[in-house]
Design a protein around this motif. Sequence first.
Motif, PDB file in Angstrom:
ATOM      1  N   GLY A   1       0.818  -1.215   0.000  1.00 20.01           N
ATOM      2  CA  GLY A   1       0.000   0.000   0.000  1.00 20.01           C
ATOM      3  C   GLY A   1       0.845   1.255   0.000  1.00 20.01           C
ATOM      4  O   GLY A   1       2.071   1.195   0.145  1.00 20.01           O
ATOM      5  N   PRO A   2       0.199   2.416  -0.182  1.00 21.03           N
ATOM      6  CA  PRO A   2       0.951   3.673  -0.311  1.00 21.03           C
ATOM      7  C   PRO A   2       1.782   3.996   0.927  1.00 21.03           C
ATOM      8  O   PRO A   2       2.764   4.718   0.841  1.00 21.03           O
ATOM      9  N   ASN A   3       1.404   3.459   2.087  1.00 21.73           N
ATOM     10  CA  ASN A   3       2.164   3.761   3.296  1.00 21.73           C
ATOM     11  C   ASN A   3       3.126   2.635   3.664  1.00 21.73           C
ATOM     12  O   ASN A   3       3.840   2.722   4.650  1.00 21.73           O
ATOM     13  N   GLY A   4       3.127   1.565   2.884  1.00 17.51           N
ATOM     14  CA  GLY A   4       4.000   0.441   3.179  1.00 17.51           C
ATOM     15  C   GLY A   4       5.338   0.598   2.490  1.00 17.51           C
ATOM     16  O   GLY A   4       5.457   1.322   1.507  1.00 17.51           O
ATOM     17  N   PRO A   5       6.367  -0.093   2.994  1.00 19.46           N
ATOM     18  CA  PRO A   5       7.711   0.029   2.419  1.00 19.46           C
ATOM     19  C   PRO A   5       7.763  -0.395   0.942  1.00 19.46           C
ATOM     20  O   PRO A   5       8.349   0.301   0.110  1.00 19.46           O
ATOM     21  N   LEU A   6       7.118  -1.518   0.616  1.00 23.84           N
ATOM     22  CA  LEU A   6       7.157  -1.977  -0.778  1.00 23.84           C
ATOM     23  C   LEU A   6       6.354  -1.044  -1.677  1.00 23.84           C
ATOM     24  O   LEU A   6       6.731  -0.785  -2.824  1.00 23.84           O
ATOM     25  N   GLY A   7       5.248  -0.513  -1.159  1.00 23.69           N
ATOM     26  CA  GLY A   7       4.429   0.416  -1.932  1.00 23.69           C
ATOM     27  C   GLY A   7       5.197   1.676  -2.254  1.00 23.69           C
ATOM     28  O   GLY A   7       5.119   2.218  -3.361  1.00 23.69           O
ATOM     29  N   GLN A   8       5.985   2.146  -1.277  1.00 22.67           N
ATOM     30  CA  GLN A   8       6.774   3.350  -1.528  1.00 22.67           C
ATOM     31  C   GLN A   8       7.867   3.086  -2.555  1.00 22.67           C
ATOM     32  O   GLN A   8       8.167   3.928  -3.384  1.00 22.67           O
ATOM     33  N   LEU A   9       8.398   1.850  -2.500  1.00 13.87           N
ATOM     34  CA  LEU A   9       9.422   1.473  -3.477  1.00 13.87           C
ATOM     35  C   LEU A   9       8.827   1.422  -4.887  1.00 13.87           C
ATOM     36  O   LEU A   9       9.369   2.014  -5.828  1.00 13.87           O
ATOM     37  N   THR A  10       7.674   0.733  -5.031  1.00 16.77           N
ATOM     38  CA  THR A  10       7.100   0.615  -6.382  1.00 16.77           C
ATOM     39  C   THR A  10       6.684   1.983  -6.911  1.00 16.77           C
ATOM     40  O   THR A  10       6.766   2.234  -8.103  1.00 16.77           O
ATOM     41  N   GLN A  11       6.249   2.874  -6.026  1.00 13.04           N
ATOM     42  CA  GLN A  11       5.887   4.218  -6.480  1.00 13.04           C
ATOM     43  C   GLN A  11       7.124   4.996  -6.923  1.00 13.04           C
ATOM     44  O   GLN A  11       7.107   5.675  -7.941  1.00 13.04           O
ATOM     45  N   ALA A  12       8.211   4.863  -6.140  1.00 15.12           N
ATOM     46  CA  ALA A  12       9.441   5.564  -6.480  1.00 15.12           C
ATOM     47  C   ALA A  12       9.988   5.062  -7.817  1.00 15.12           C
ATOM     48  O   ALA A  12      10.599   5.810  -8.580  1.00 15.12           O
TER      49      ALA A  12
END
Lengths: 259, 227
Positions: free
Chosen positions: B73-84
């Motif tokens: 999700g947007p607040n999760g570590p993997l979510g932030q990675l995929t967004q970046a």
Amino acid sequence: MKILKHLPFLLLLPTLFGQPIRLLADDIQVAVAANFSAPMELIATEFEKATSHRALLTFGSTGKFYTQIQHGAPFEILLAADARTPEKLVAEGAALADSRFTYAIGRLVLWSLNPDLVDAQGAILAEGGFKHLAIASPRLAPYGAAAIETLTRLGLLEMVRSRFVQGENISQTYQFVASGNAELGFVAKSQVYTAGKLNKGSGWLVPAELHNPIRQDAVLLNRGKDNPAAASLMKYLTSDSARAVIEAYGYALPPVSPR
Amino acid sequence: MESILSPSDLGAITLTLKLASVTTLLLLLIGTPIAWWLARTTSLWRGPVSALVALPLVLPPTVLGFYLLVSLGPNGPLGQLTQALGLGLLPFTFAGLVVGSVLYSMPFVIQPLQNAFSVIGEGPLEAAATLRASPLDRFFTVVLPLARPGFLTAIILGFAHTVGEFGVVLMIGGNIPDETRVISVQIYDHVEALEYTQAHWLSAGMLLFSFLVLLLLYSFNPAKPPR
């Protein structure tokens, strides 16, 4: 060493002390609609204090409970998320007709974790600016059906349909929004309101006239018909203290006392 | 056919087959080197890596699904990675289901491969090395042919297990037609909506499919008589 010899008996001692109370108290198997889980836990605790009967709560979707009850699930009371399912169970002879009453009326909230996303009028629905709109499955969950009715009345259904993500029930829908994966979604007021206020994020309390009332009915099932404790819990649900809990969790109550 | 299976059922079937194919292919690419390493290493990391790979065997899929939903999700570590990385968010997408399925079916691909590689042993490889086969050459001309039954098992189990996936998809899928609504979710929906006829057709199809797959598996790998 000597005490070890008596260990089996020592272990049994507590059950002896517990016995006198348990003899008078009965367990009640209650199937509870997912959206009503938080208030019901509280009500069950107070009920146990008042009567020493223990309500064993199972949470889930009303549709699943219906199927399970049809196939002999041991539930004695159903607190449904709709009025239709208890009605059907009564019609099929699986529940007692005169036991049915509306214990709560649900309200829908368009809710987001982001404190600035949802405005007080819900205009965001028309403006866009979101990728996913979470709703409960309209085929399975009354809150999902109410969300569809609301969008239809607003004339926005076709516009937002492609952005739907569907939860199997209202708890999962809440999960989608609460984890931030869906920017916003239609959830139950009981999930996001505490003491009359949103507990986090931003939300629009959908006006009640935009959808059919989400009447949630309780019914005594055949399995519970000979359990006095089940009847006593049904009665307790209409008591002032239970009604106060129900209202505090954001539900409306039926205008006249059902009994 | 149309009268039995609705277009949305057919969509779910196509999507499931696509998901299982992509997942199996990816798992072969990722799993082969991991299995090779696990079969031959004496490193201290062997234990922890084996345990990690086997985790999905014992974890309820809901645990995996819940952690994926939160961490992607947007607040999760993997979510932030995929967004970046410009990939956006994975939950509610086909790519998200692939990620979930790869994790979920991993032991079903890696363990048969690892067993196959272990059985080969050092002998054939050393023989090939004395004939001056390069390590890569040895892998493709010696290991792969010898491990063929292992690969077949891995492919069949990986594919079938992904077809049967439910909990993870339910948690991160969002039930979107032709994107995340796979057969198992479609069956669940039919049952919940009391559409037992449709549920029966799809369920019977799954039962037949699973049986045929296992039949295939056990026909390819008959118990060998001792030599």
